[in-house]
Design a protein around this motif. Sequence first.
Motif, PDB file in Angstrom:
ATOM      1  N   CYS A 573       8.268 -10.896 -12.963  1.00 16.45           N
ATOM      2  CA  CYS A 573       7.655 -11.953 -13.630  1.00 16.45           C
ATOM      3  C   CYS A 573       6.464 -12.471 -13.201  1.00 16.45           C
ATOM      4  O   CYS A 573       5.791 -13.531 -13.606  1.00 16.45           O
ATOM      5  N   ASP A 574       5.773 -11.650 -12.238  1.00 15.15           N
ATOM      6  CA  ASP A 574       4.368 -12.062 -11.738  1.00 15.15           C
ATOM      7  C   ASP A 574       3.579 -11.134 -12.144  1.00 15.15           C
ATOM      8  O   ASP A 574       2.212 -10.895 -11.310  1.00 15.15           O
ATOM      9  N   LEU A 575       3.457 -10.068 -13.342  1.00 13.22           N
ATOM     10  CA  LEU A 575       2.575  -9.260 -13.591  1.00 13.22           C
ATOM     11  C   LEU A 575       1.303 -10.105 -13.960  1.00 13.22           C
ATOM     12  O   LEU A 575       0.299  -9.445 -13.469  1.00 13.22           O
ATOM     13  N   GLU A 576       1.347 -10.932 -14.635  1.00 12.29           N
ATOM     14  CA  GLU A 576       0.275 -11.811 -15.032  1.00 12.29           C
ATOM     15  C   GLU A 576      -0.619 -12.393 -13.619  1.00 12.29           C
ATOM     16  O   GLU A 576      -1.951 -12.643 -13.516  1.00 12.29           O
ATOM     17  N   GLU A 577       0.140 -12.921 -12.820  1.00 17.77           N
ATOM     18  CA  GLU A 577      -0.313 -13.642 -11.585  1.00 17.77           C
ATOM     19  C   GLU A 577      -0.985 -12.677 -10.808  1.00 17.77           C
ATOM     20  O   GLU A 577      -1.888 -13.115  -9.865  1.00 17.77           O
ATOM     21  N   GLU A 578      -0.180 -11.401 -10.317  1.00 19.48           N
ATOM     22  CA  GLU A 578      -0.868 -10.450  -9.725  1.00 19.48           C
ATOM     23  C   GLU A 578      -1.232  -9.259 -10.295  1.00 19.48           C
ATOM     24  O   GLU A 578      -0.404  -8.323  -9.748  1.00 19.48           O
ATOM     25  N   PRO A 579      -2.151  -9.071 -10.968  1.00 21.37           N
ATOM     26  CA  PRO A 579      -2.203  -7.821 -11.743  1.00 21.37           C
ATOM     27  C   PRO A 579      -2.875  -6.879 -10.955  1.00 21.37           C
ATOM     28  O   PRO A 579      -2.554  -5.775 -11.127  1.00 21.37           O
ATOM     29  N   GLU A 580      -3.783  -6.965  -9.792  1.00 20.88           N
ATOM     30  CA  GLU A 580      -4.153  -6.021  -8.947  1.00 20.88           C
ATOM     31  C   GLU A 580      -2.992  -5.365  -8.210  1.00 20.88           C
ATOM     32  O   GLU A 580      -3.238  -4.046  -7.830  1.00 20.88           O
ATOM     33  N   LYS A 581      -2.008  -6.354  -7.836  1.00 15.81           N
ATOM     34  CA  LYS A 581      -0.731  -5.515  -7.061  1.00 15.81           C
ATOM     35  C   LYS A 581      -0.158  -4.389  -7.920  1.00 15.81           C
ATOM     36  O   LYS A 581       0.091  -3.607  -7.541  1.00 15.81           O
ATOM     37  N   TRP A 582       0.145  -4.776  -9.145  1.00 16.80           N
ATOM     38  CA  TRP A 582       0.837  -3.847 -10.135  1.00 16.80           C
ATOM     39  C   TRP A 582      -0.034  -2.609 -10.509  1.00 16.80           C
ATOM     40  O   TRP A 582       0.263  -1.762 -10.739  1.00 16.80           O
ATOM     41  N   ARG A 583      -1.509  -2.786 -10.661  1.00 22.03           N
ATOM     42  CA  ARG A 583      -2.095  -1.832 -10.895  1.00 22.03           C
ATOM     43  C   ARG A 583      -2.174  -0.462  -9.729  1.00 22.03           C
ATOM     44  O   ARG A 583      -2.083   0.299  -9.738  1.00 22.03           O
ATOM     45  N   GLN A 584      -2.171  -1.341  -8.338  1.00 20.86           N
ATOM     46  CA  GLN A 584      -2.254  -0.440  -7.431  1.00 20.86           C
ATOM     47  C   GLN A 584      -0.902   0.324  -7.200  1.00 20.86           C
ATOM     48  O   GLN A 584      -0.730   1.538  -6.887  1.00 20.86           O
ATOM     49  N   ARG A 586       1.327   1.023 -10.081  1.00 20.40           N
ATOM     50  CA  ARG A 586       1.227   2.230 -10.973  1.00 20.40           C
ATOM     51  C   ARG A 586       0.603   3.205 -10.349  1.00 20.40           C
ATOM     52  O   ARG A 586       0.840   4.556 -10.769  1.00 20.40           O
ATOM     53  N   ALA A 587      -0.748   3.030  -9.816  1.00 23.84           N
ATOM     54  CA  ALA A 587      -1.373   4.066  -9.238  1.00 23.84           C
ATOM     55  C   ALA A 587      -0.671   5.095  -8.287  1.00 23.84           C
ATOM     56  O   ALA A 587      -0.702   6.341  -8.229  1.00 23.84           O
ATOM     57  N   THR A 588       0.077   4.376  -7.458  1.00 24.92           N
ATOM     58  CA  THR A 588       0.750   5.182  -6.335  1.00 24.92           C
ATOM     59  C   THR A 588       1.773   5.829  -7.185  1.00 24.92           C
ATOM     60  O   THR A 588       2.195   6.935  -6.819  1.00 24.92           O
ATOM     61  N   LEU A 589       2.386   5.256  -8.161  1.00 23.91           N
ATOM     62  CA  LEU A 589       3.681   6.055  -8.905  1.00 23.91           C
ATOM     63  C   LEU A 589       2.977   7.206  -9.711  1.00 23.91           C
ATOM     64  O   LEU A 589       3.663   8.423  -9.803  1.00 23.91           O
ATOM     65  N   GLN A 590       1.769   7.137 -10.362  1.00 23.38           N
ATOM     66  CA  GLN A 590       1.362   8.301 -10.862  1.00 23.38           C
ATOM     67  C   GLN A 590       0.919   9.188  -9.957  1.00 23.38           C
ATOM     68  O   GLN A 590       0.796  10.364 -10.280  1.00 23.38           O
ATOM     69  N   ALA A 591       0.765   9.010  -8.897  1.00 21.54           N
ATOM     70  CA  ALA A 591       0.084   9.964  -7.786  1.00 21.54           C
ATOM     71  C   ALA A 591       1.446  10.443  -7.015  1.00 21.54           C
ATOM     72  O   ALA A 591       1.387  11.349  -6.192  1.00 21.54           O
ATOM     73  N   HIS A 592       2.487   9.852  -7.386  1.00 24.30           N
ATOM     74  CA  HIS A 592       3.967  10.513  -6.971  1.00 24.30           C
ATOM     75  C   HIS A 592       3.806  10.278  -5.226  1.00 24.30           C
ATOM     76  O   HIS A 592       4.349  11.011  -4.527  1.00 24.30           O
ATOM     77  N   GLN A 593       3.324   9.185  -5.032  1.00 26.10           N
ATOM     78  CA  GLN A 593       3.366   8.738  -3.353  1.00 26.10           C
ATOM     79  C   GLN A 593       4.283   7.773  -3.198  1.00 26.10           C
ATOM     80  O   GLN A 593       4.813   6.945  -4.068  1.00 26.10           O
TER      81      GLN A 593
END
Length: 891
Positions: A573-584, A586-593
């Motif tokens: 529920c905090d996607l809009e409140e902390e977009p940078e956290k979720w961007r990082q 997703r990048a971690t998941l895409q890199a399979h880290q």
Amino acid sequence: MLMQISSFKRSAPQFTFGGMTLAAVTLICVYLQAHFAATAFAYILVVLLFSLMGSFIASSALCVGAIAVLAYYFAPPAFSLRIDGSRDLPVVIAFFIVTIVGTYLMGKLRQEREAARVAAVKLQRSVADLEDREKWWRAIFEHNPAMYLMVDEAGTVLNVNTLGATQLGYTRAELIGRSVLDVFLEEDRALARECVRTCLENVGQTRTWDAQKVRKDGSVLWVRENAKAMLWADERPIVLIACEDITERRRTELALQRSEAHLAQAQELSHTGSFSWKPTTGEAFWSNETFRIFQLDPQTVPPGPQLVIERTHPDDRDSVREIIDRAMRDLSDFEHEYRLLLPDGSVKHIHAQARATRTAAGEIEFVGAATDVTAARTAEQQLRRSEAYLAEAQRLTHTGSWSWDVYGLEFIYRSAEVDRLFGFIPQEPVSIETIRSRIHPDDLPRLQEVQRQAIEQKEERFEYDFRVLLPDGGIRRIHSVAHVVLGSDGKVRELIGTHMDVTEQHAARERLENTLVALRESEQRFRDYAETASDWLWETGPDHQVTHLSDHTSSAGILATDVIGLLRWDIACDLEEEPEKWRQHRATLQAHQPFRDLVYRTQNRIGSPIYVRTSGKPFFDGNGNFLGYRGVSTNITATIRADQAEQELRKAQAELAHVTRVTALGELTTSIAHEINQPLAAIINNAEASLGWMGREAPDLAAARSSVEWIIEDAIRASEVIRRVRALAKKGEIEMVPLDINEVVKDVIALVTRELVSNRVRLRTELTAALPMILGDRIQLQQVIINLVMNGIEAMDAVTDRPRELLIQSSKDDLGHVQLAVADCGVGISEKDADHVLDPFFTTKSTGLGMGLSICRSIVEAHGGRLSMVHKNGPGATFQFALPLHKEAVS
């Protein structure tokens, strides 16, 4: 004529007695029938004998008579003057020649003998006169009331009178043969040597000088010496020195010079110049200090009233002219104060006072003094400004000062803030009944007990709380600190103290207590939630959708069926409140880290927000193909809320700590005022000194610059005290910086010095030098040390049988931590209270809240340290805390 008569008088006796003798010889020779030659010889003897009587004429007459008698009686023919015999005539001629020559020689011999006798008589008389004169001059030399010395060319004493030797403490024998320089003072010997040399070069001329001589006993006397060189009998020059004892005169002169110097110095130090003025003649005299005050040159400017008017400030010139005119008209004393406008633009305040006196000639003369009161007027202005500052400080801190007559039962003095606290009308007297009516009935006995104990001198310092009933019905809580003042008879005359309005602090304490209770309940509630919560497992596929959720999610209110197939950011529920956290993320998941401790907010099945912390790790098949993530999630809602509660608790503790610091500042008002007044007083003194140096006839810029530098140093010192007070009073976040614990202790000592003095506590410090740095908040650590010091002072308040001593000691403990201990010699802490003394709300003081040591423990623990009480063998208690080192100090 007189000489002829005198010669005849001398010749008559000689001729008479000579004739008679010749007659007798003639008779004898006739009778004996003597021969002619024998008779002639007899006659020669008679003539020569009588020629000794002195007259040549009488001798010649006797000689002629003897020849006549010899020719008449003894030369043939007898009885006739004729001489016929050839042998007799030569005899007669020879008789005559012998007689005349013999008489002449005898006369010469007699004259020479008489002349020798006369010369001898004169010589004897001269010798006697000389001896008399020598005795006379020796008596004068010996008994003259002055010191006489006779010295030769080498300065050796040839003679000295008894008085002179006695004045120097010697005998004459001790001084004769010594160098005259031996009796001169060392610094006057060169002068004496030069003066003696000058006298010898100018024989017969007198030379005068003043010198100091040393007596045999070492004492010194001043003499005025008159010296003159003269030639001695053998043409050898000597110097005769007459010395006049001018010791008393010189002492009087020196005393007068010293008195004049002291007067001049006193005038310079007091900035007071003297003057005199004769209105009838206009004659005036100014001292050097008067010229300095008016910045005038005494060598070029004649003093007078007109000069005063010219130097007077234009705004005061008319009043000064009026004073001078009235003094000339009435010839009466006057006193006034005016300002000078000096050439450099500066202004001086002058207080002049003069008295009309009558001189010996009957003239009226004004004699007076002019005092430079600029410093006093400046000090008055600064005092008024300081009083205004103090009044403003009392108003801001709600602290009033007062003085109470313990016998008259009335205020000797009360500040405006006291009137405000009690609701009195300012400056109006209040009766004891009015005062008692404003005090809560339950608190009145305590105040009466304080006054009774003060009169009986059972205590010297009092600290108590009471309530004031205001005219509008409100209640004001007052914290009072007072001490007794003794009169010259040793009895208590008054109480001096302060009243501090602690109504807001008391209300804040009550609110804080309620808040702390609620915080503890909330903390316990969330702690229970955390203990009963459990983690759950999850899995996502390659598309990051949830494929599996363990059953433990039900405890968090999450149903697995509701989230299967959803993406994690769809659940959050905090996607809009902390977009940078979720961007990082997703990048971690895409890199399979792998990822760890991702915290996000979601909702449970009833819509309540919950916080989840999740960690995951990618997994692959045997061929390395990405299959998704596996991980664990934890419901950290209780933890988050506990953190929030803890932040609220820390905020409340910080609020309490701030209130405690402000309260401590109120208690240290006297110390703070003293610490500020000291540099302010030094600034005033140095400013006055600087004006003095600049005001000289030749301004001493170096000294003035030094005074200005000292003013800057004192201003910085006062600013530093204010900075410490403002730092303690302000609210702010914790600022952890590297600190030297000894410097923190020194800052605290500067704030509590006055409190130590007023409570007669001697502070002793044992601060280990070069201690490692610690990491901490300076203000909070100052608060801890101030609290421990004030507790120690209060613990020794009842001690009367031993010295009150407080020890602050810094060192390193066995673990290498920096340790600070505060030890007192007070009443100590009982064993039953020792285990609870650091607990909140535990106190052994009737007016305490029990939060001081609890706050100190919280602050020390927040710094990673530990506060503890150490048992000691002697009286009193010791509290110490140890703090870990700063990481840079460790490395």
